[in-house]
Every structure is written in structure tokens, then in C-alpha cells.
Design a protein around this motif. Structure first.
Motif, short mmCIF file in Angstrom:
data_model
loop_
_atom_site.label_atom_id
_atom_site.label_comp_id
_atom_site.label_asym_id
_atom_site.label_seq_id
_atom_site.Cartn_x
_atom_site.Cartn_y
_atom_site.Cartn_z
N LEU A 49 -1.12 5.17 -7.13
CA LEU A 49 -0.87 4.39 -5.92
C LEU A 49 -1.71 3.13 -5.85
O LEU A 49 -1.35 2.18 -5.15
CB LEU A 49 -1.15 5.24 -4.68
N ASP A 50 -2.85 3.14 -6.52
CA ASP A 50 -3.80 2.03 -6.40
C ASP A 50 -4.10 1.77 -4.93
O ASP A 50 -4.09 0.62 -4.46
CB ASP A 50 -3.24 0.77 -7.08
N ALA A 51 -4.35 2.86 -4.20
CA ALA A 51 -4.62 2.77 -2.77
C ALA A 51 -5.71 3.77 -2.45
O ALA A 51 -5.67 4.92 -2.88
CB ALA A 51 -3.37 3.06 -1.96
N GLY A 52 -6.69 3.37 -1.67
CA GLY A 52 -7.86 4.19 -1.45
C GLY A 52 -7.61 5.37 -0.54
O GLY A 52 -7.16 5.21 0.59
N GLY A 53 -7.91 6.57 -1.02
CA GLY A 53 -7.94 7.78 -0.22
C GLY A 53 -6.70 8.07 0.58
O GLY A 53 -6.76 8.18 1.81
N PRO A 54 -5.52 8.22 -0.05
CA PRO A 54 -4.33 8.58 0.70
C PRO A 54 -4.49 9.97 1.32
O PRO A 54 -4.84 10.92 0.63
CB PRO A 54 -3.22 8.55 -0.34
N THR A 55 -4.22 10.08 2.62
CA THR A 55 -4.45 11.34 3.34
C THR A 55 -3.18 12.05 3.75
O THR A 55 -3.22 13.22 4.11
CB THR A 55 -5.26 11.09 4.62
N HIS A 56 -2.04 11.37 3.74
CA HIS A 56 -0.81 11.96 4.28
C HIS A 56 0.39 11.37 3.54
O HIS A 56 0.33 10.24 3.04
CB HIS A 56 -0.71 11.67 5.78
N LEU A 57 1.48 12.16 3.50
CA LEU A 57 2.72 11.65 2.93
C LEU A 57 3.89 12.29 3.64
O LEU A 57 3.79 13.35 4.26
CB LEU A 57 2.81 11.89 1.43
N SER A 58 5.04 11.61 3.55
CA SER A 58 6.28 12.12 4.13
C SER A 58 7.45 11.51 3.38
O SER A 58 7.28 10.57 2.59
CB SER A 58 6.37 11.78 5.62
N LEU A 59 8.64 12.05 3.62
CA LEU A 59 9.86 11.55 2.99
C LEU A 59 10.66 10.76 4.02
O LEU A 59 10.89 11.22 5.14
CB LEU A 59 10.68 12.72 2.46
N HIS A 60 11.12 9.58 3.60
CA HIS A 60 11.87 8.71 4.50
C HIS A 60 12.77 7.78 3.69
O HIS A 60 12.28 7.06 2.81
CB HIS A 60 10.92 7.90 5.38
N ALA A 61 14.06 7.84 3.96
CA ALA A 61 15.02 6.88 3.41
C ALA A 61 14.93 6.77 1.88
O ALA A 61 14.91 5.67 1.33
CB ALA A 61 14.82 5.50 4.05
N GLY A 62 14.88 7.92 1.22
CA GLY A 62 14.87 7.92 -0.24
C GLY A 62 13.55 7.52 -0.86
O GLY A 62 13.51 7.17 -2.05
N HIS A 63 12.47 7.60 -0.10
CA HIS A 63 11.15 7.25 -0.60
C HIS A 63 10.12 8.27 -0.12
O HIS A 63 10.30 8.92 0.91
CB HIS A 63 10.72 5.86 -0.11
N VAL A 64 9.03 8.38 -0.88
CA VAL A 64 7.83 9.02 -0.39
C VAL A 64 6.94 7.93 0.18
O VAL A 64 6.67 6.91 -0.48
CB VAL A 64 7.08 9.76 -1.52
N LEU A 65 6.52 8.13 1.43
CA LEU A 65 5.58 7.21 2.07
C LEU A 65 4.22 7.86 2.13
O LEU A 65 4.11 9.05 2.47
CB LEU A 65 6.04 6.86 3.48
N THR A 66 3.17 7.11 1.82
CA THR A 66 1.81 7.63 1.91
C THR A 66 0.99 6.79 2.88
O THR A 66 1.14 5.56 2.93
CB THR A 66 1.10 7.63 0.54
N ALA A 67 0.15 7.46 3.67
CA ALA A 67 -0.82 6.78 4.53
C ALA A 67 -2.15 6.79 3.80
O ALA A 67 -2.69 7.85 3.49
CB ALA A 67 -0.93 7.49 5.87
N ASN A 68 -2.68 5.61 3.55
CA ASN A 68 -3.88 5.45 2.73
C ASN A 68 -5.07 5.11 3.63
O ASN A 68 -5.20 3.99 4.11
CB ASN A 68 -3.65 4.35 1.70
N TYR A 69 -5.93 6.11 3.83
CA TYR A 69 -7.03 5.95 4.78
C TYR A 69 -8.01 4.89 4.31
O TYR A 69 -8.41 4.02 5.10
CB TYR A 69 -7.74 7.30 4.95
N GLY A 70 -8.43 4.95 3.06
CA GLY A 70 -9.47 4.05 2.58
C GLY A 70 -9.05 2.60 2.59
O GLY A 70 -9.82 1.72 3.00
N SER A 71 -7.83 2.32 2.15
CA SER A 71 -7.37 0.94 2.08
C SER A 71 -6.65 0.49 3.34
O SER A 71 -6.32 -0.69 3.48
CB SER A 71 -6.44 0.75 0.87
N GLY A 72 -6.35 1.43 4.26
CA GLY A 72 -5.69 1.06 5.51
C GLY A 72 -4.30 0.51 5.29
O GLY A 72 -3.97 -0.57 5.79
N SER A 73 -3.48 1.26 4.55
CA SER A 73 -2.16 0.76 4.20
C SER A 73 -1.16 1.90 4.09
O SER A 73 -1.53 3.08 4.10
CB SER A 73 -2.22 0.01 2.86
N VAL A 74 0.11 1.54 4.00
CA VAL A 74 1.20 2.48 3.77
C VAL A 74 1.93 2.06 2.51
O VAL A 74 2.30 0.89 2.36
CB VAL A 74 2.17 2.53 4.96
#
Length: 342
Positions: free
Chosen positions: A88-113
């Protein structure tokens, strides 16, 4: 196809703290009891899991410095890797879900989705398709020096994705356009509240946000047509002021929409809140059955609690009249982080 006559639990854990990775357990429909079946250790710290709608593929986010997402086939009793993990090249992802044919991740460290495409066979594309970077901060230092996306999930209508950011005291409503999460609207919550996770009412009209930095739940009205979240009221999840940082964590709603349950790690309790129109009322708190309850799952009249520091998953029968959980049993899982029932 997965065996529709069986129910199984998938439990994530922190391997850096001695966890076994992803554990599969059998679920007894009558008693709610979990029975260990297998474990698999493919990616470090699979802290959050999500199951495909057909129950055949499980996705795990690796909560590490760089982050990754992994897919598993779960048609048998032991998950089998379905392709290599996707960085992911994203700091500390803490959560994920499925939406519209994608996996979405919430990245705590980098503050991004981050969005990762899911192929028709359930496997993951080799790389992410887009990132939405959060910006901002809050008054609670050092916890809010910048954005800290803690959760992302679709709304009940499936039209929107919502991301909860502890660092910016806000919830972002997003769309997914050409594989890239895009901001539709940002809703500000009380400064310093530190929103962590959100659960929707079953009828989709309200959303309940549990706040980590102040032990409370914010009730919001949800407009799925316009994609608008409107804060209404805020209710404490503890009967008195905590003597130390309380660290609320998980939140779920009952299937009938009459109750909201939360977990508070610093107090090792579950809170029962009754839904009263546009407000919540704290009914009581009960011990969580272990130490440091990180996540909650409600399924089949039972409440499952991942107690991270005591290393167990405890299940409770929930009284349909009062909503109060009654402890029924536990299964050992070191450094347990989440539970998904399929």
C-alpha cells in the motif's frame, strides 16, 4: 462455493505481539460458541478483516509501517492465500472494507484512504488504483498533530464510502471515481473528540460515531441521497468520568436498531446504549470478559469481543429486551484484534 449451512468466524491478530495471524473458528448457531479450526500466518499484523459477499474470499490489512492487503480463499477450514500481498505504501493501515469492486483501507499513520481493485475472481490487482489524502489536525496533542484515518466503510445504500479520521475530528463522505477515492463532503465533529469508528443504524437513517479521545458517541443523521452527515447529539459511554484515558474502540448496532454497543479499552467494559429517536441513553456497562477490548461484532443474537491484551475472543448472549450482554464463553487467540462472522 462456500458451504452455506456452516457459519465460521475469522479472527485477526497482531503477530508482532505473538498472535497467530488469521484464525478460523467454527460458530455454533445455537450457543454462539467458537471452536478453533486453523490459523495461517501470511502477512504480519492482519489487524482487520473483511469477507466478500459470497463468503469465499477474505481480505486482511497488514497494519505495518508500509502496509499491505492480502486475499485468502476461505472455502475450506484453513484460509489459502489468493495471490501475493499488495503493498500500500501507506503508514499503519488500521481498517479495510469492500466497496464498488475495490478494497478500501483507512491508513492511520499517513492519514489517507487507499483503493485496491478486486478482480472478478476475488483476487487483488497488483497495485492500488488511487489514494485520498486527508488534511488537517485537532486540538488534542500529540494525538491530533495531523490526519489519522481510522476506519472506512460503505454506507448502507452502497453509494458512498465514509472515512472516520481521529486526527481531524471529522468524517469524510467519499465517492469512488475511476478507482480513486474522491472527497464529496467533510463533516466536522466536536473539536478534540477524536472520532474512531462509525456504525450505521439498520434502516440507514442514522450513523453513530464512537469517539476515542472523549468517551462518547455522536449521533448523526444520514442522508444517503445527498451524501450528507449531520451531527445531532453526543452521549457518554461511561457512567462517570474515567480516572485515566479511556480509549473507546469498537461500536456496533443491534440488528433491530434498538441498541448500540461500544467497547472501552481503558475500562475493560462494554456499554449498552438504547436508541431513543435522535438520541442515545446509556443503559449500563458490563465487563468485557478480558483486557483491552479492541473490536466488537454482533451476529446471530450474540456479541463477540476481541480482547487484545488478554488474548481471547469472548462471546455474549444479548438480551433482546434490555440489550444487556451476558458472558457465555471465550476462545484463546493471542493479541486478538477483530472478528468477522461468515
Amino acid at each position: 462455493m462456500a458451504d452455506g449451512s456452516r457459519r465460521r468466524a475469522f479472527i485477526g491478530s497482531f503477530t508482532a505481539a505473538g498472535g497467530p495471524g488469521v484464525v478460523t473458528a467454527d460458530v455454533d448457531a445455537d450457543s454462539g460458541a467458537l471452536t478453533y479450526l486453523s490459523s495461517v500466518n501470511v502477512v504480519p499484523d492482519p489487524a482487520c478483516l473483511a469477507l466478500s459477499s459470497d463468503g469465499e474470499t477474505l481480505y486482511a490489512v497488514s497494519e505495518t509501517a508500509a502496509g499491505a492487503v492480502a486475499a485468502y480463499r476461505v472455502t475450506g477450514d484453513k484460509p489459502e492465500p489468493a495471490g501475493p500481498p499488495v503493498p500500500l505504501d501507506a503508514g499503519g493501515p488500521t481498517h479495510l472494507s469492500l466497496h464498488a469492486g475495490h478494497v478500501l483501507t483507512a491508513n492511520y499513520g499517513s492519514g489517507s484512504v487507499t483503493a485496491v481493485p478486486v478482480r472478478p475472481d476475488g483476487t487483488l490487482a497488483r497495485s492500488a488504483s488511487g489514494v485520498l489524502q486527508h488534511t488537517g489536525g485537532g486540538p488534542h496533542t500529540p494525538r491530533q498533530h495531523g490526519p489519522h484515518a481510522h476506519q472506512v466503510q460503505p454506507d448502507p445504500s452502497g453509494r458512498w464510502a465514509v472515512s472516520v479520521d481521529l486526527g481531524t475530528d471529522s468524517v469524510r463522505v467519499c465517492t469512488l471515481t475511476d478507482g480513486t477515492p474522491a472527497l464529496h463532503r467533510e463533516t466536522a465533529l466536536r473539536p478534540g473528540s477524536g472520532p474512531r469508528h462509525l456504525a450505521f443504524h439498520p434502516d440507514g437513517s442514522y450513523a453513530y460515531v464512537v469517539n476515542e479521545l472523549s468517551p462518547s458517541v455522536t449521533v448523526c443523521r444520514w442522508d444517503a441521497v445527498e451524501g450528507v452527515l449531520t451531527p445531532l447529539t453526543e452521549t457518554p459511554v461511561l457512567p462517570g468520568a474515567p480516572v485515566r484515558d479511556a480509549y473507546p474502540s469498537g461500536i456496533v448496532t443491534s440488528p433491530d436498531g434498538r441498541f448500540v454497543w461500544t467497547a472501552t479499552r481503558g475500562e475493560d467494559v462494554l456499554s449498552v446504549l438504547a436508541v431513543e429517536g435522535e438520541d442515545l441513553h446509556l443503559v449500563t456497562t458490563v465487563p468485557c470478559g478480558g483486557h483491552w477490548p479492541r473490536a466488537l461484532t454482533a451476529s446471530g443474537g450474540f456479541l463477540y469481543v476481541a480482547n487484545e491484551r488478554s488474548g481471547d475472543v469472548t462471546w455474549f448472549a444479548t438480551d433482546p429486551r434490555t440489550g444487556i450482554p451476558r458472558r457465555e464463553g471465550a476462545i484463546r487467540v493471542a493479541a486478538a484484534s477483530c472478528v468477522v462472522i461468515g
